[in-house]
Design an enzyme around this catalytic site. Structure first.
Site, PDB file in Angstrom:
ATOM      1  N   HIS A  13       0.867  -1.200   0.000  1.00  0.00           N
ATOM      2  CA  HIS A  13       0.000   0.000   0.000  1.00  0.00           C
ATOM      3  C   HIS A  13       0.896   1.240   0.000  1.00  0.00           C
ATOM      4  CE1 HIS A  13      -3.760   2.213   1.583  1.00  0.00           C
ATOM      5  NE2 HIS A  13      -2.849   3.139   1.334  1.00  0.00           N
ATOM      6  N   HIS A  15       1.400   5.459  -1.760  1.00  0.00           N
ATOM      7  CA  HIS A  15       0.993   6.578  -2.617  1.00  0.00           C
ATOM      8  C   HIS A  15       2.241   7.128  -3.290  1.00  0.00           C
ATOM      9  CE1 HIS A  15      -3.034   6.717  -0.797  1.00  0.00           C
ATOM     10  NE2 HIS A  15      -2.378   6.263   0.262  1.00  0.00           N
ATOM     11  N   ASN A  41      -5.436   7.207  -5.944  1.00  0.00           N
ATOM     12  CA  ASN A  41      -6.137   8.457  -5.599  1.00  0.00           C
ATOM     13  C   ASN A  41      -5.408   9.681  -6.145  1.00  0.00           C
ATOM     14  OD1 ASN A  41      -4.080   8.056  -3.647  1.00  0.00           O
ATOM     15  ND2 ASN A  41      -5.175   9.214  -2.093  1.00  0.00           N
ATOM     16  N   LYS A  99      -9.462  -0.497  -5.357  1.00  0.00           N
ATOM     17  CA  LYS A  99      -9.410   0.224  -4.094  1.00  0.00           C
ATOM     18  C   LYS A  99     -10.746   0.896  -3.831  1.00  0.00           C
ATOM     19  CE  LYS A  99      -7.942   2.068  -0.342  1.00  0.00           C
ATOM     20  NZ  LYS A  99      -6.783   2.859  -0.012  1.00  0.00           N
ATOM     21  N   LEU A 219      -4.636   9.402   8.016  1.00  0.00           N
ATOM     22  CA  LEU A 219      -5.913   8.711   8.115  1.00  0.00           C
ATOM     23  C   LEU A 219      -5.740   7.247   7.719  1.00  0.00           C
ATOM     24  CD1 LEU A 219      -8.277  11.465   6.711  1.00  0.00           C
ATOM     25  CD2 LEU A 219      -8.249  10.564   9.044  1.00  0.00           C
ATOM     26  N   ASP A 247       1.513   2.689   3.478  1.00  0.00           N
ATOM     27  CA  ASP A 247       0.662   3.868   3.310  1.00  0.00           C
ATOM     28  C   ASP A 247       1.509   5.144   3.304  1.00  0.00           C
ATOM     29  OD1 ASP A 247      -1.638   5.320   2.869  1.00  0.00           O
ATOM     30  OD2 ASP A 247      -2.201   5.393   4.986  1.00  0.00           O
ATOM     31  N   HIS A 251       3.230  14.570   1.387  1.00  0.00           N
ATOM     32  CA  HIS A 251       2.611  15.887   1.186  1.00  0.00           C
ATOM     33  C   HIS A 251       3.692  16.914   1.461  1.00  0.00           C
ATOM     34  CE1 HIS A 251      -1.639  14.632   1.031  1.00  0.00           C
ATOM     35  NE2 HIS A 251      -1.344  13.767   1.978  1.00  0.00           N
ATOM     36  N   ALA A 263      -3.741  14.965   5.523  1.00  0.00           N
ATOM     37  CA  ALA A 263      -3.473  13.682   6.192  1.00  0.00           C
ATOM     38  C   ALA A 263      -2.449  12.902   5.385  1.00  0.00           C
ATOM     39  CB  ALA A 263      -4.754  12.884   6.304  1.00  0.00           C
TER      40      ALA A 263
HETATM   41  C1  NCD Z   1      -3.448   9.213   2.068  1.00  0.00           C
HETATM   42  C2  NCD Z   1      -3.018  10.241   1.017  1.00  0.00           C
HETATM   43  O1  NCD Z   1      -2.457  11.277   1.388  1.00  0.00           O
HETATM   44  O2  NCD Z   1      -3.240   9.994  -0.178  1.00  0.00           O
HETATM   45  N1  NCD Z   1      -3.408   9.835   3.356  1.00  0.00           N
HETATM   46  C3  NCD Z   1      -3.297   9.214   4.554  1.00  0.00           C
HETATM   47  O3  NCD Z   1      -3.417   9.887   5.584  1.00  0.00           O
HETATM   48  N2  NCD Z   1      -3.063   7.930   4.645  1.00  0.00           N
HETATM   49  C4  NCD Z   1      -4.787   8.646   1.746  1.00  0.00           C
HETATM   50  C5  NCD Z   1      -5.133   7.424   2.556  1.00  0.00           C
HETATM   51  O4  NCD Z   1      -4.566   6.353   2.393  1.00  0.00           O
HETATM   52  O5  NCD Z   1      -6.030   7.535   3.422  1.00  0.00           O
HETATM   53 ZN    ZN Z   2      -3.237   5.126   1.700  1.00  0.00          ZN
END
Ligand code: NCD
Ligand code: ZN
Length: 344
Positions: A13, A15, A41, A99, A219, A247, A251, A263
């Site tokens: 998992h 991003h 996303n 997802k 999150l 995860d 940012h 988040a």
């Molecule tokens: C994730 C993101 O920034 O894309 N943020 C997070 O707090 N984990 C989205 C997600 O997995 O909830």
């Molecule tokens: Zn995530």
């Protein structure tokens, strides 16, 4: 120097983002992991086979020839997602999974699903072809306390879903509660969970440590300490239902340190090292390899990686900031010295 060599891990998992952020962030995942389940996303979200193919090309070119890395793509479920499109993508080897974001549950989830059971036809198809469903397990109702959203999701949505689709492969992503550990443990072997590096180390107090700490905000939000302890127990238990998913969610520093901070925690630069530290603290370093490198591929039905990585036990000072041109991100463990470092 003490070293630890394990089969090269995968991240189930992550991003990786797009554009300049992708160019910046992807290398950190590729230097540690052989494969990663890449979250869809983006803006706009990845909902078609074509979009996923193009995104996969952009990831490969961002990583270049330095690392052998396989991005595993996911489809972003929407209210009107086309089951044929999903199935075609899976059969063509483009989509590894779907997802499910409840609409507005987290970053870039506005196009997510407003009523999960409207997708029963899609779940039926996924179940038939063996395509995994990856779930952001939180209800979104403003009436439900943010710390209860995962627990309530299990009771109201996930439990009936796995009863009605007993052969559907389901991953409850980035679990944060004892309730999730118990639910997944008791469910059939079609149901698994990922656990992040940060939820093994932070609890909700870390967001308020002498002041507001936006870099500890993600999150699902970190919960009470007893939940963190349950996650640590699950991770080191040797139970194949629990495996690694960082995860990692980069940012920009200024987007996190704002009046409505985003988040997400950027753990990719130190992910495997952070897990190693946690497993060491739990006296369970011998369990790290299965959690990081074996249980995920078993669940997804993929081969184990042949290569290995080596971690060195040495003081590893994590920088306060990782930056490059217009990007500056505060990584997980910023300013701390941790015990493990990935050998060059
Ligand atoms: C994730 C993101 O920034 O894309 N943020 C997070 O707090 N984990 C989205 C997600 O997995 O909830
Ligand atoms: Zn995530």
């Amino acid at each position: 120097m003490e070293t630890l060599t394990i089969r090269r891990p995968d991240d189930w998992h992550v991003h990786l983002r797009d554009g300049a952020m992708l160019e910046f962030a992807a290398r950190y995942t590729a230097q540690q992991f052989a494969r990663a389940i890449v979250m869809p996303n983006l803006v706009p979200p990845v909902t078609t086979v074509d979009a996923a193919r193009h995104y996969r090309d952009r990831i490969r070119s961002a990583i270049g020839a330095h690392h052998s890395f396989t991005p595993l793509m996911t489809a972003y479920l929407t209210d009107d997602i086309d089951a044929d499109e999903i199935a075609t993508g899976f059969e063509e080897g483009v989509f590894a999974a779907c997802k499910l974001y409840p609409a507005n549950a987290t970053t870039n989830s506005a196009a997510g699903v407003t009523d999960v059971r409207k997708l029963d036809r899609v779940f039926d198809r996924m179940q038939a072809i063996g395509m995994p469903l990856l779930i952001h397990g939180e209800v979104v109702s403003p009436d439900i306390d943010i710390f209860d959203r995962e627990h309530v999701f299990i009771d109201t949505t996930l439990a009936p879903l796995v009863t009605d689709f007993p052969d559907l492969k389901v991953v409850l992503e980035h679990i944060t509660t004892e309730d999730s550990v118990e639910f997944v443990s008791a469910a059939s072997d079609k149901v698994a969970a990922t656990i992040t590096a940060h939820h093994l180390r932070i609890d909700r107090n870390d967001m308020f440590d002498g002041g507001m700490r936006p870099h500890a905000y993600c999150l699902p939000v970190a919960k009470r300490r007893k939940h963190r302890e349950a996650l640590r127990k699950a991770a080191v238990s040797g139970n194949a239902k629990f495996f690694l998913g960082t995860d990692s969610a980069p940012h920009q520093k200024h987007d996190k340190e704002s009046d409505c901070g985003c988040a997400g925690i950027f753990s990719a630069p130190v992910a495997i090292e952070s897990y190693a530290q946690t497993f060491e603290e739990e006296g369970a370093l011998d369990k790290l390899e299965a959690f990081a490198s074996e249980f995920g591929p078993h669940f997804y039905g993929l081969p184990l990686n042949d290569e290995t990585i080596t971690l060195e036990r040495t003081g590893h000072a994590v920088p306060d900031l990782i930056e490059d041109a217009e990007i500056a991100i505060v990584p997980f463990h910023a300013g701390e010295t941790i015990n493990w470092r990935l050998a060059p």
